[in-house]
Each structure stands twice: as structure tokens, then as C-alpha cells.
Design a protein around this motif. Structure first.
Motif, PDB file in Angstrom:
ATOM      1  N   TYR A  81       0.809  -1.223   0.000  1.00 24.08           N
ATOM      2  CA  TYR A  81       0.000   0.000   0.000  1.00 24.08           C
ATOM      3  C   TYR A  81       0.841   1.272   0.000  1.00 24.08           C
ATOM      4  CZ  TYR A  81      -3.971  -3.033   0.903  1.00 24.08           C
ATOM      5  OH  TYR A  81      -4.928  -4.001   0.798  1.00 24.08           O
ATOM      6  N   ILE A  82       2.166   1.128   0.094  1.00 25.76           N
ATOM      7  CA  ILE A  82       3.018   2.310   0.087  1.00 25.76           C
ATOM      8  C   ILE A  82       2.905   3.051  -1.238  1.00 25.76           C
ATOM      9  CG2 ILE A  82       5.416   3.115   0.166  1.00 25.76           C
ATOM     10  CD1 ILE A  82       4.263   2.347   2.871  1.00 25.76           C
ATOM     11  N   TYR A  83       2.857   2.325  -2.348  1.00 21.18           N
ATOM     12  CA  TYR A  83       2.804   2.982  -3.661  1.00 21.18           C
ATOM     13  C   TYR A  83       1.536   3.836  -3.831  1.00 21.18           C
ATOM     14  CZ  TYR A  83       6.863   0.146  -4.719  1.00 21.18           C
ATOM     15  OH  TYR A  83       8.121  -0.402  -4.683  1.00 21.18           O
ATOM     16  N   PRO A  84       0.351   3.317  -3.515  1.00 23.11           N
ATOM     17  CA  PRO A  84      -0.826   4.190  -3.556  1.00 23.11           C
ATOM     18  C   PRO A  84      -0.771   5.331  -2.548  1.00 23.11           C
ATOM     19  CG  PRO A  84      -1.485   1.891  -3.631  1.00 23.11           C
ATOM     20  CD  PRO A  84      -0.023   1.910  -3.303  1.00 23.11           C
ATOM     21  N   LEU A  86       1.731   6.943  -1.530  1.00 23.71           N
ATOM     22  CA  LEU A  86       2.661   7.974  -2.003  1.00 23.71           C
ATOM     23  C   LEU A  86       2.241   8.558  -3.347  1.00 23.71           C
ATOM     24  CD1 LEU A  86       6.112   6.396  -1.015  1.00 23.71           C
ATOM     25  CD2 LEU A  86       4.718   8.050   0.249  1.00 23.71           C
ATOM     26  N   PHE A  87       1.013   8.289  -3.763  1.00 25.22           N
ATOM     27  CA  PHE A  87       0.466   8.826  -5.018  1.00 25.22           C
ATOM     28  C   PHE A  87       1.278   8.386  -6.239  1.00 25.22           C
ATOM     29  CE2 PHE A  87      -0.725  11.763  -1.618  1.00 25.22           C
ATOM     30  CZ  PHE A  87      -2.073  11.973  -1.852  1.00 25.22           C
ATOM     31  N   ARG A  88       1.854   7.193  -6.190  1.00 26.69           N
ATOM     32  CA  ARG A  88       2.703   6.705  -7.282  1.00 26.69           C
ATOM     33  C   ARG A  88       1.997   5.644  -8.130  1.00 26.69           C
ATOM     34  NH1 ARG A  88       8.698   6.846  -6.458  1.00 26.69           N
ATOM     35  NH2 ARG A  88       9.102   8.730  -5.282  1.00 26.69           N
ATOM     36  N   ASN A  89       0.697   5.602  -8.097  1.00 29.65           N
ATOM     37  CA  ASN A  89      -0.055   4.575  -8.823  1.00 29.65           C
ATOM     38  C   ASN A  89      -1.011   5.173  -9.850  1.00 29.65           C
ATOM     39  OD1 ASN A  89      -1.797   5.614  -6.808  1.00 29.65           O
ATOM     40  ND2 ASN A  89      -3.008   3.731  -6.799  1.00 29.65           N
ATOM     41  N   TYR A  90      -0.548   6.218 -10.537  1.00 24.16           N
ATOM     42  CA  TYR A  90      -1.366   6.874 -11.563  1.00 24.16           C
ATOM     43  C   TYR A  90      -0.772   6.633 -12.948  1.00 24.16           C
ATOM     44  CZ  TYR A  90      -4.145   9.181  -8.003  1.00 24.16           C
ATOM     45  OH  TYR A  90      -4.992   9.430  -6.963  1.00 24.16           O
ATOM     46  N   VAL A  91      -1.655   6.387 -13.913  1.00 23.18           N
ATOM     47  CA  VAL A  91      -1.211   6.111 -15.274  1.00 23.18           C
ATOM     48  C   VAL A  91      -2.170   6.734 -16.282  1.00 23.18           C
ATOM     49  CG1 VAL A  91      -0.054   3.929 -14.705  1.00 23.18           C
ATOM     50  CG2 VAL A  91      -2.478   3.917 -15.315  1.00 23.18           C
ATOM     51  N   PRO A 110      -3.613 -19.349 -12.547  1.00 25.45           N
ATOM     52  CA  PRO A 110      -3.926 -17.948 -12.250  1.00 25.45           C
ATOM     53  C   PRO A 110      -2.651 -17.148 -12.006  1.00 25.45           C
ATOM     54  CG  PRO A 110      -4.177 -19.248 -10.274  1.00 25.45           C
ATOM     55  CD  PRO A 110      -3.734 -20.210 -11.356  1.00 25.45           C
ATOM     56  N   MET A 111      -2.726 -15.865 -12.283  1.00 19.46           N
ATOM     57  CA  MET A 111      -1.555 -15.014 -12.121  1.00 19.46           C
ATOM     58  C   MET A 111      -2.002 -13.603 -11.738  1.00 19.46           C
ATOM     59  SD  MET A 111       1.391 -14.133 -14.961  1.00 19.46           S
ATOM     60  CE  MET A 111       1.318 -15.797 -15.621  1.00 19.46           C
ATOM     61  N   VAL A 112      -1.304 -12.992 -10.804  1.00 19.81           N
ATOM     62  CA  VAL A 112      -1.597 -11.628 -10.373  1.00 19.81           C
ATOM     63  C   VAL A 112      -0.532 -10.695 -10.940  1.00 19.81           C
ATOM     64  CG1 VAL A 112      -1.818 -10.067  -8.398  1.00 19.81           C
ATOM     65  CG2 VAL A 112      -2.725 -12.397  -8.262  1.00 19.81           C
ATOM     66  N   ILE A 113      -0.960  -9.609 -11.580  1.00 25.23           N
ATOM     67  CA  ILE A 113      -0.019  -8.574 -12.008  1.00 25.23           C
ATOM     68  C   ILE A 113       0.224  -7.655 -10.817  1.00 25.23           C
ATOM     69  CG2 ILE A 113       0.379  -6.597 -13.513  1.00 25.23           C
ATOM     70  CD1 ILE A 113      -1.227  -7.946 -15.655  1.00 25.23           C
ATOM     71  N   THR A 114       1.456  -7.626 -10.363  1.00 30.21           N
ATOM     72  CA  THR A 114       1.832  -6.807  -9.209  1.00 30.21           C
ATOM     73  C   THR A 114       2.625  -5.605  -9.694  1.00 30.21           C
ATOM     74  OG1 THR A 114       1.964  -8.794  -7.836  1.00 30.21           O
ATOM     75  CG2 THR A 114       3.018  -6.806  -6.987  1.00 30.21           C
ATOM     76  N   TYR A 115       2.067  -4.418  -9.492  1.00 27.07           N
ATOM     77  CA  TYR A 115       2.770  -3.229  -9.964  1.00 27.07           C
ATOM     78  C   TYR A 115       3.551  -2.552  -8.842  1.00 27.07           C
ATOM     79  CZ  TYR A 115      -1.184  -0.353  -8.193  1.00 27.07           C
ATOM     80  OH  TYR A 115      -2.141   0.264  -7.418  1.00 27.07           O
ATOM     81  N   LEU A 116       4.591  -1.841  -9.264  1.00 27.00           N
ATOM     82  CA  LEU A 116       5.453  -1.080  -8.357  1.00 27.00           C
ATOM     83  C   LEU A 116       5.232   0.406  -8.659  1.00 27.00           C
ATOM     84  CD1 LEU A 116       8.595  -3.359  -8.853  1.00 27.00           C
ATOM     85  CD2 LEU A 116       6.843  -3.554  -7.087  1.00 27.00           C
TER      86      LEU A 116
END
Length: 259
Positions: A81-84, A86-91, A110-116
Motif C-alpha cells: 500500500y506504500i505505492y498508492p 505515495l500517489f505513485r499509482n497513476y497512469v 492464475p496469475m496476479v499482475i503486481t505493480y510497483l
């Protein structure tokens, strides 16, 4: 004392702006609110910060051509949850659509896409440090897929941040770039914030993930270390590029960007 307090405020504003883009404004607003209503800032700041993070910034970001990536999702989610926060999850909306469609296609594995790190919510050209790009809404870092100690696919990642734990400790370009004086090439190893799992690269699922990302017509480039392109049997994909020694190593994550 007032001079020191003023300096502390300036440092706080600068640091929060660098790390979150909008945190400096929130700090100023919190300071004004605390004084106006005679409340302690250590209580006011978290409340206003969360209000901006969850309610205020997301709709405003749409006017700047940015959309927030899912925070709680089954198949597309942040490393933590650090990325959201810190407002770093916008595209860019098209990048969000690409990621959501890819996640939908992969859910049967099954596979989860994990974003940084993705991008900040406002303004093209505002740097998202320590990245060289990630300043126009069209770039995002994505975690590899991994195997646990029993050789089974897992959604766990080897470090707290998702960065810094390399597939191969001394890759060809790692040595080459360092020998050429690019000291920063191995720098992400200092950004793990802790190694938490002993995992092995899941070559099969990582290759599938990359293939699915590149199938989308909007995908432009994808950066991984050259030796991984060979190891994952992805040599026929022209969109997979070497990022250059001026960047950092990419055998701890995938960098994707769209047109």
C-alpha cells in the motif's frame, strides 16, 4: 526557534513534494488548518492526507489525463500500500486499460499482475525519483513472477519494495556498466527495504506475462536485462529493449511503456 521551525517546514514541504508530488501542499494546508482550529498537526495531517489520497486527488487527476490503478483487486494490485499512499499509482487511461485487460486474460493461469512505481497524478515532466522517466503517465514497473521453495508459483515477492533482489547477482551488463563508471547501475539493491522471501524466478509465467503485455497494440517498449531475454526465450520480440547503462538494472522488475 521560529527560524528553525520555519526551516523544518520548508524541508518537510520539499521532501514531501519530491516523494509524493502533492504532499507538500497537504503539509501546508494541514499547518494552516491546525493553527486556525487550534488542533495538533500530528492529528490533522494524516486525516487531510488520507482525504486527498482517497477522495480529492483521484477525480482531479482525470483532468490531467491520469487514472488511479486499482488498490484492492484480485488480479491487478500494488506490491504494497506504500505505492498508492505515495500517489505513485497513476497512469494514462490507455495504460490502465492495457493492464486491466492483461490481468483479465491471465486470471485463468492464475496469475496476479503486481505493480510497483507508476506515475504521479499531475503534470507531464514532473520527475518520479529515482526513475529517469515515469513522468508522463505512460510508464510502469511490474514485478516478475516467482516460485516458492517447493517449486510452485507464488504471488509473494523477494523484497518489501519489490526492487533490488536480482535474478542473477552478477549479470553481464551489471559488470559491463559498472566497469564503464555507471555506479548507479546496481543501486536498487539498497532499495529493497528488507528481503523477506527466498524465491526463484518463475521463467514460464514471467515469459507469459511479458508476452501478454506486448500483445497489446499500445505497448511500445519493455525493459529487462538482455540475459533474461535469452533465458525466457523472448528473443523474437523487438519491443523488448536494453535500457542502457545510464539507468539501473532490470533483472528485479519489468519496465513497460506505451506509445
Amino acid at each position: 526557534m521560529s527560524l528553525l521551525k520555519g526551516l523544518a517546514h520548508i524541508i518537510a514541504v520539499v521532501c514531501l513534494t519530491i516523494v509524493t508530488q502533492v504532499g507538500g501542499i497537504i503539509w501546508i494546508l494541514s499547518s494552516i488548518t491546525a493553527i486556525r482550529y487550534k488542533k495538533k498537526k500530528r492529528y490533522v495531517f494524516p486525516v487531510i492526507y488520507l482525504a486527498f489520497n482517497l477522495l480529492i486527488v483521484p477525480p482531479i487527476a482525470k483532468y490531467f489525463g491520469r487514472e488511479q490503478l486499482p488498490i484492492i483487486s484480485s488480479h491487478l494490485k500494488p506490491k504494497n500500500y506504500i505505492y498508492p499512499l505515495l500517489f505513485r499509482n497513476y497512469v494514462d487511461p490507455e495504460l490502465k486499460q492495457l493492464l486491466e485487460h492483461t490481468a483479465e486474460d491471465l486470471k485463468y493461469h492464475p496469475m496476479v499482475i503486481t505493480y510497483l512505481d507508476a506515475n504521479f497524478p499531475f503534470f507531464d515532466g514532473f520527475p518520479l525519483l529515482p526513475h529517469l522517466s515515469h513522468n508522463d503517465g505512460k510508464k510502469i514497473d511490474i514485478s516478475f513472477q516467482y516460485l516458492d521453495n517447493d517449486g510452485k508459483p507464488t504471488n509473494k515477492k523477494p523484497s518489501v519494495s519489490g526492487y533490488g533482489v536480482y535474478v542473477k547477482e552478477n549479470g553481464t551488463y551489471s559488470t559491463k556498466c559498472r566497469d564503464q563508471g555507471y555506479w548507479q547501475y546496481n543501486f536498487p539493491k539498497y532499495l529493497t527495504f528488507g528481503t523477506i522471501n527466498d524465491l526463484e524466478l518463475d521463467k514460464n509465467n514471467t515469459a507469459i506475462l511479458i508476452q501478454k503485455l506486448l500483445e497489446h497494440p499500445k505497448s511500445q517498449k519493455l525493459f529487462i536485462e538482455p540475459y533474461l531475454k535469452d533465458a525466457l526465450s523472448l528473443n523474437h520480440y523487438s519491443k523488448i529493449r536494453f535500457h542502457g547503462c545510464q539507468a539501473v538494472r532490470h533483472d528485479d522488475h519489468i519496465h513497460l511503456q506505451i506509445r
